[in-house]
Design a protein around this motif. Structure first.
Motif, PDB file in Angstrom:
ATOM      1  N   ARG A  51      50.304 -21.573   6.476  1.00  0.00           N
ATOM      2  CA  ARG A  51      49.067 -22.366   6.395  1.00  0.00           C
ATOM      3  C   ARG A  51      48.503 -22.643   7.783  1.00  0.00           C
ATOM      4  NH1 ARG A  51      47.603 -27.355   7.132  1.00  0.00           N
ATOM      5  NH2 ARG A  51      49.716 -28.146   7.310  1.00  0.00           N
ATOM      6  N   ARG A  54      46.889 -19.555   9.108  1.00  0.00           N
ATOM      7  CA  ARG A  54      45.621 -19.261   8.417  1.00  0.00           C
ATOM      8  C   ARG A  54      44.526 -20.257   8.795  1.00  0.00           C
ATOM      9  NH1 ARG A  54      48.121 -17.452   2.633  1.00  0.00           N
ATOM     10  NH2 ARG A  54      48.762 -15.396   3.346  1.00  0.00           N
ATOM     11  N   ASP A  55      44.940 -21.441   9.204  1.00  0.00           N
ATOM     12  CA  ASP A  55      43.972 -22.451   9.654  1.00  0.00           C
ATOM     13  C   ASP A  55      43.496 -22.200  11.082  1.00  0.00           C
ATOM     14  OD1 ASP A  55      44.071 -23.732   7.225  1.00  0.00           O
ATOM     15  OD2 ASP A  55      45.320 -25.399   7.912  1.00  0.00           O
TER      16      ASP A  55
END
Length: 76
Positions: A51, A54-55
């Protein structure tokens, strides 16, 4: 922010940090790529690292974060 790296061993964290630093792992991370480097990494930690990548967190920044967690773990 609390990371889900608490249950991950210092050795596993060092392996992930090294892989991020030497290019064996690169962003965006995937669960499969992390499993190849650190098969014992918890699913929760893997999901959080994926995450973060991907951020927009870059490999160098993730390496610093993970290495810092490893150092903190060894001091306990």
């Amino acid at each position: 922010m609390s990371l889900a790296l608490e249950g991950v061993s210092a050795a596993t964290l060092r392996a992930i940090a090294a892989a991020l630093q030497n290019g064996q792992l690169s962003t965006p991370l995937s669960p499969l790529a992390i499993a190849r480097v650190a098969p014992s990494c918890s699913e929760t930690a893997v999901q959080q690292l994926v995450r973060l990548s991907r951020d927009g967190m870059q490999s160098a920044h993730l390496a610093l974060l993970v290495a810092g967690s490893s150092t903190k773990r060894r001091r306990r």
